[in-house]
Design an enzyme around this catalytic site. Sequence first.
Site, PDB file in Angstrom:
ATOM      1  N   LYS A   1      51.566  46.901  46.701  1.00  0.00           N
ATOM      2  CA  LYS A   1      50.461  46.940  45.743  1.00  0.00           C
ATOM      3  C   LYS A   1      50.930  46.579  44.343  1.00  0.00           C
ATOM      4  CE  LYS A   1      47.405  49.859  48.424  1.00  0.00           C
ATOM      5  NZ  LYS A   1      46.684  51.136  48.535  1.00  0.00           N
TER       6      LYS A   1
ATOM      7  N   ARG B   1      51.527  54.314  54.929  1.00  0.00           N
ATOM      8  CA  ARG B   1      50.971  53.055  55.446  1.00  0.00           C
ATOM      9  C   ARG B   1      51.748  51.905  54.827  1.00  0.00           C
ATOM     10  NH1 ARG B   1      46.944  49.346  53.967  1.00  0.00           N
ATOM     11  NH2 ARG B   1      45.667  48.569  55.702  1.00  0.00           N
TER      12      ARG B   1
END
Length: 279
Positions: free
Chosen positions: A223, A257
């Site tokens: 991210k 994740r």
Amino acid sequence: MARELNLGGARLDLGRPRIMGIVNVTPDSFSDGGRYADRESAADHARALVEAGADILDVGGESTRPGAQEVPVAEELGRVIPVVEEVAKLGVPVSVDTRKAPVMREAVAAGAHLINDVSALEHDPDALPTVAELGVPVCLMHMQGTPESMQDDPRYDDVVGEVRAYLARRAEDCRRAGVHPDNILVDPGIGFGKTVDHNLALMHSLSMFAELGHPLLVGTSRKSLAGKLFNRAVHQRQYFDAALVAWSVSHGADIVRVHEVGAMYDVVRMTEVLMQGRS
């Protein structure tokens, strides 16, 4: 106390941190868009993730990157269902990453064991009753706004308090709708309608989310947090991801994740040893 997830008759022991491997079947994912968009390549990728140590696989057919447009139900079904059918043969639990009730229903029928909804079952009014009817676990994630607009100008007075209160409220909504409390997971939604400082505050306070009493899932992989802090492109973020995964596990995350399952498997196992103080 160790917790378990009941996933289609099988149980995933959460007495130790678990790894969720990401299987994107979208042409426009921010990190690997198009690489695994067909049934065969996605299944091969999923198999490699399992061999690398994934405990659960998360299949998604709609990109939720900042600015992403919603995908029609029929198109998402066409992407996701064939892949879920293949991935379900690998012998590990399968999660479906979707906001839409029809996709949830068809994915579970195809072999999925868990629903992972970035809108915490709020995007589709039929999602909550569908999950309650299906009787499968669901991960409720916090997101301010929608993927199309979430990063335009996210604001909070108290990001940790507000996100925590939201997840507690949605968990209670699920219980009232008939979702078993043991079937609820929570995710603070790193990168979803948050600035760098918001994300850092949430990461610093992960233990507060673990205290909600539901398994905590944390997704930081590739991210923009590391990209914005250190000016790194998506595929230059593995070491930053390693630090974020180690921090997450040491501060209460039950499931992380990730994209790079093999490397993060090593990070999780070493962090686990350090936390226990013994081999």
